[in-house]
Design a protein around this motif. Structure first.
Motif, PDB file in Angstrom:
ATOM      1  N   THR A 193       0.990   4.000  -2.999  1.00  9.12           N
ATOM      2  CA  THR A 193       0.681   5.396  -2.677  1.00  9.12           C
ATOM      3  C   THR A 193       1.832   6.308  -3.102  1.00  9.12           C
ATOM      4  O   THR A 193       1.608   7.405  -3.638  1.00  9.12           O
ATOM      5  CB  THR A 193       0.407   5.550  -1.175  1.00  9.12           C
ATOM      6  N   ARG A 245       1.712   7.029  -6.540  1.00  7.94           N
ATOM      7  CA  ARG A 245       0.487   7.764  -6.849  1.00  7.94           C
ATOM      8  C   ARG A 245      -0.498   6.926  -7.645  1.00  7.94           C
ATOM      9  O   ARG A 245      -1.241   7.437  -8.494  1.00  7.94           O
ATOM     10  CB  ARG A 245       0.827   9.063  -7.585  1.00  7.94           C
ATOM     11  N   GLY A 297      -3.812   3.183  -4.301  1.00 10.59           N
ATOM     12  CA  GLY A 297      -2.864   3.260  -3.193  1.00 10.59           C
ATOM     13  C   GLY A 297      -3.469   3.675  -1.874  1.00 10.59           C
ATOM     14  O   GLY A 297      -3.317   2.966  -0.861  1.00 10.59           O
ATOM     15  N   PRO A 298      -4.185   4.812  -1.795  1.00  3.63           N
ATOM     16  CA  PRO A 298      -4.743   5.240  -0.508  1.00  3.63           C
ATOM     17  C   PRO A 298      -5.714   4.236   0.107  1.00  3.63           C
ATOM     18  O   PRO A 298      -5.720   4.034   1.324  1.00  3.63           O
ATOM     19  CB  PRO A 298      -5.450   6.549  -0.870  1.00  3.63           C
ATOM     20  N   LEU A 350      -3.661   1.332   1.436  1.00  2.00           N
ATOM     21  CA  LEU A 350      -2.888   1.762   2.601  1.00  2.00           C
ATOM     22  C   LEU A 350      -3.796   1.982   3.811  1.00  2.00           C
ATOM     23  O   LEU A 350      -3.416   1.661   4.945  1.00  2.00           O
ATOM     24  CB  LEU A 350      -2.128   3.044   2.275  1.00  2.00           C
ATOM     25  N   THR A 351      -4.996   2.488   3.588  1.00  2.42           N
ATOM     26  CA  THR A 351      -5.961   2.642   4.675  1.00  2.42           C
ATOM     27  C   THR A 351      -6.332   1.292   5.249  1.00  2.42           C
ATOM     28  O   THR A 351      -6.393   1.102   6.479  1.00  2.42           O
ATOM     29  CB  THR A 351      -7.226   3.362   4.169  1.00  2.42           C
ATOM     30  N   LEU A 381      -5.553  10.000   5.117  1.00  2.39           N
ATOM     31  CA  LEU A 381      -5.856   9.426   3.808  1.00  2.39           C
ATOM     32  C   LEU A 381      -7.323   9.568   3.430  1.00  2.39           C
ATOM     33  O   LEU A 381      -7.673   9.444   2.252  1.00  2.39           O
ATOM     34  CB  LEU A 381      -5.451   7.942   3.783  1.00  2.39           C
ATOM     35  N   GLY A 420       0.816  -1.215   0.000  1.00  3.09           N
ATOM     36  CA  GLY A 420       0.000   0.000   0.000  1.00  3.09           C
ATOM     37  C   GLY A 420       0.844   1.258   0.000  1.00  3.09           C
ATOM     38  O   GLY A 420       0.529   2.237  -0.698  1.00  3.09           O
ATOM     39  N   ARG A 448      -7.602  12.406  -1.461  1.00  3.06           N
ATOM     40  CA  ARG A 448      -8.231  11.501  -2.426  1.00  3.06           C
ATOM     41  C   ARG A 448      -8.253  12.125  -3.819  1.00  3.06           C
ATOM     42  O   ARG A 448      -8.073  11.433  -4.825  1.00  3.06           O
ATOM     43  CB  ARG A 448      -9.651  11.180  -1.961  1.00  3.06           C
ATOM     44  N   PHE A 475      -5.170  11.647  -5.987  1.00  2.65           N
ATOM     45  CA  PHE A 475      -4.996  10.341  -6.614  1.00  2.65           C
ATOM     46  C   PHE A 475      -6.030  10.120  -7.719  1.00  2.65           C
ATOM     47  O   PHE A 475      -5.753   9.410  -8.683  1.00  2.65           O
ATOM     48  CB  PHE A 475      -5.072   9.240  -5.552  1.00  2.65           C
TER      49      PHE A 475
END
Length: 201
Positions: free
Chosen positions: A83, A86, A90-91, A94-95, A182, A79, A188, A191
């Motif tokens: 991120t 980009r 990714g976000p 990662l979240t 995030l 993740g 958001r 991205f």
């Protein structure tokens, strides 16, 4: 996050070796003490056997925790890399990884607390027995210092546990802050606007 993920993968692999080989791995990591008296060697062997028995009692949840550690570390690593590049997903990944890491830390903390609660009486008793044996072999001048050694040894153990707990708390705070950050719309939007970045590479 990339560093935490990479370190987590390595730590999970080390933990898996410890679970697989158990007492053999523990014995291999124990420094040799060639001049230790036979009575003290016996006390050490008994303590290691009792501590391993406690660990074996929780082998199934420990295995689940190690697997969870590996999975969450991989999620965090992937993740974070996506991120950083980009990528649009990714976000979200990662979240998810941060949330999974929080659950892992809570579960690992509960399991560690249970194991330590059962193991600490063993360490306390062995420390007292070792110091009692050493006291019988010590000079009168050193007897007073030896009496304080069990308390000193246990204080070191408690301080170590406190440090580990504080580090886990810091990690949880870091993951919570990361999740909140995030989820911000402006993050958001960055991205979403660059969703074709990865495809172009």
């Amino acid at each position: 996050a990339i560093i935490l993920g990479a370190l987590g993968v390595m730590a999970a692999m080390v933990s898996s070796v410890g679970l697989a080989f158990g007492q053999a791995a523990q014995a291999g990591l124990t420094p040799e003490q060639p001049e230790m008296a036979e009575e003290l060697e016996e006390l050490q062997r008994n303590a290691e056997a009792e501590a391993q028995a406690v660990a074996d009692k929780y082998i199934v949840p420990s295995t689940v925790v190690v697997i969870g550690h590996f999975v969450t570390a991989v999620l965090l690593l992937v993740g974070a890399i996506l991120t950083l590049r980009r990528a649009s997903q990714g976000p979200s990944l990662l979240t998810l990884a941060c949330a999974a890491c929080i659950l892992y830390l809570i579960g690992e903390g509960v399991l560690s607390a249970i194991v330590q609660i059962e193991s600490l009486p063993i360490y306390e008793r062995v420390a007292e027995e070792v110091m009692a044996e050493a006291g019988r072999q010590a000079t009168p001048e050193g007897a007073d210092a030896i009496v304080l050694m069990p308390k000193f040894m246990m204080a070191i153990i408690y301080v170590g546990l406190l440090v580990v707990a504080l580090l886990s708390l810091v990690k949880i705070v870091f993951y919570v802050v990361s999740i909140v950050y995030l989820q911000k719309e402006r993050v958001r939007a960055l991205f979403r606007s660059d969703s074709d970045f990865v495809a172009a590479m």
